[in-house]
Design a protein around this motif. Structure first.
Motif, PDB file in Angstrom:
ATOM      1  N   GLU A  28       0.820  -1.217   0.000  1.00 43.88           N
ATOM      2  CA  GLU A  28       0.000   0.000   0.000  1.00 43.88           C
ATOM      3  C   GLU A  28       0.850   1.261   0.000  1.00 43.88           C
ATOM      4  O   GLU A  28       0.502   2.251  -0.638  1.00 43.88           O
ATOM      5  N   PHE A  31       2.284   1.805  -3.535  1.00 41.77           N
ATOM      6  CA  PHE A  31       1.245   2.257  -4.454  1.00 41.77           C
ATOM      7  C   PHE A  31       0.831   3.689  -4.141  1.00 41.77           C
ATOM      8  O   PHE A  31       0.613   4.487  -5.053  1.00 41.77           O
ATOM      9  N   ALA A  32       0.758   4.043  -2.876  1.00 47.32           N
ATOM     10  CA  ALA A  32       0.434   5.427  -2.499  1.00 47.32           C
ATOM     11  C   ALA A  32       1.496   6.387  -3.019  1.00 47.32           C
ATOM     12  O   ALA A  32       1.171   7.496  -3.466  1.00 47.32           O
ATOM     13  N   ASP A  33       2.764   5.973  -2.993  1.00 51.50           N
ATOM     14  CA  ASP A  33       3.834   6.815  -3.538  1.00 51.50           C
ATOM     15  C   ASP A  33       3.655   7.024  -5.040  1.00 51.50           C
ATOM     16  O   ASP A  33       3.881   8.117  -5.559  1.00 51.50           O
ATOM     17  N   ILE A  34       3.242   5.970  -5.746  1.00 56.13           N
ATOM     18  CA  ILE A  34       3.013   6.086  -7.191  1.00 56.13           C
ATOM     19  C   ILE A  34       1.823   6.996  -7.471  1.00 56.13           C
ATOM     20  O   ILE A  34       1.875   7.854  -8.355  1.00 56.13           O
ATOM     21  N   GLN A  35       0.762   6.845  -6.699  1.00 54.31           N
ATOM     22  CA  GLN A  35      -0.397   7.732  -6.872  1.00 54.31           C
ATOM     23  C   GLN A  35      -0.014   9.179  -6.610  1.00 54.31           C
ATOM     24  O   GLN A  35      -0.422  10.081  -7.351  1.00 54.31           O
ATOM     25  N   ALA A  36       0.769   9.421  -5.581  1.00 51.16           N
ATOM     26  CA  ALA A  36       1.209  10.784  -5.275  1.00 51.16           C
ATOM     27  C   ALA A  36       2.064  11.346  -6.408  1.00 51.16           C
ATOM     28  O   ALA A  36       1.927  12.518  -6.777  1.00 51.16           O
ATOM     29  N   LEU A  38       1.854  10.512  -9.557  1.00 53.59           N
ATOM     30  CA  LEU A  38       0.951  10.799 -10.669  1.00 53.59           C
ATOM     31  C   LEU A  38       0.225  12.124 -10.447  1.00 53.59           C
ATOM     32  O   LEU A  38       0.122  12.946 -11.362  1.00 53.59           O
ATOM     33  N   LEU A  39      -0.270  12.347  -9.253  1.00 54.99           N
ATOM     34  CA  LEU A  39      -0.958  13.604  -8.962  1.00 54.99           C
ATOM     35  C   LEU A  39      -0.016  14.803  -9.076  1.00 54.99           C
ATOM     36  O   LEU A  39      -0.389  15.856  -9.592  1.00 54.99           O
ATOM     37  N   ARG A  62      -5.803  -0.947  -9.874  1.00 55.82           N
ATOM     38  CA  ARG A  62      -5.651  -0.329  -8.556  1.00 55.82           C
ATOM     39  C   ARG A  62      -5.962   1.159  -8.581  1.00 55.82           C
ATOM     40  O   ARG A  62      -6.232   1.760  -7.548  1.00 55.82           O
ATOM     41  N   PHE A  63      -5.948   1.764  -9.780  1.00 60.21           N
ATOM     42  CA  PHE A  63      -6.279   3.189  -9.918  1.00 60.21           C
ATOM     43  C   PHE A  63      -7.780   3.408 -10.015  1.00 60.21           C
ATOM     44  O   PHE A  63      -8.254   4.525  -9.844  1.00 60.21           O
TER      45      PHE A  63
END
Length: 87
Positions: A28, A31-36, A38-39, A62-63
């Motif tokens: 988690e 994945f949170a680092d990847i989402q951050a 991307l944002l 997951r997105f």
């Protein structure tokens, strides 16, 4: 698992995400680092990844919900994944 790294590609948009293997399920925090990333960077790139279509589909899911194209059926193992032909 190791922390991912991001390297901005321009001052305004885009980054390369490094130190990650997308062929395995990320925890988690990763994945949170990847989402951050991307944002923050709007567009992210992953170099030298070896993913099966199913692994690619599972990572993308997951997105959020994936779309199955009504006219171009996906691969049998995962209808959301379209096969691209290489020239």
């Amino acid at each position: 698992m190791p922390r991912i790294r991001t390297r901005p590609l321009t001052p305004t948009i885009g980054a390369l995400v490094e130190n990650v293997d997308l062929s395995v399920r990320l925890d988690e925090e990763q994945f949170a680092d990847i989402q951050a990333a991307l944002l923050k960077h709007q567009v992210i790139f992953f170099e030298n990844q070896r993913l099966t279509p199913v692994q690619h589909r599972d990572f993308a899911a997951r997105f959020g919900a994936l779309h199955t194209h009504p006219l171009c059926p996906g691969i049998p193992e995962g209808l959301e994944a379209l096969a691209a032909e290489q020239a």
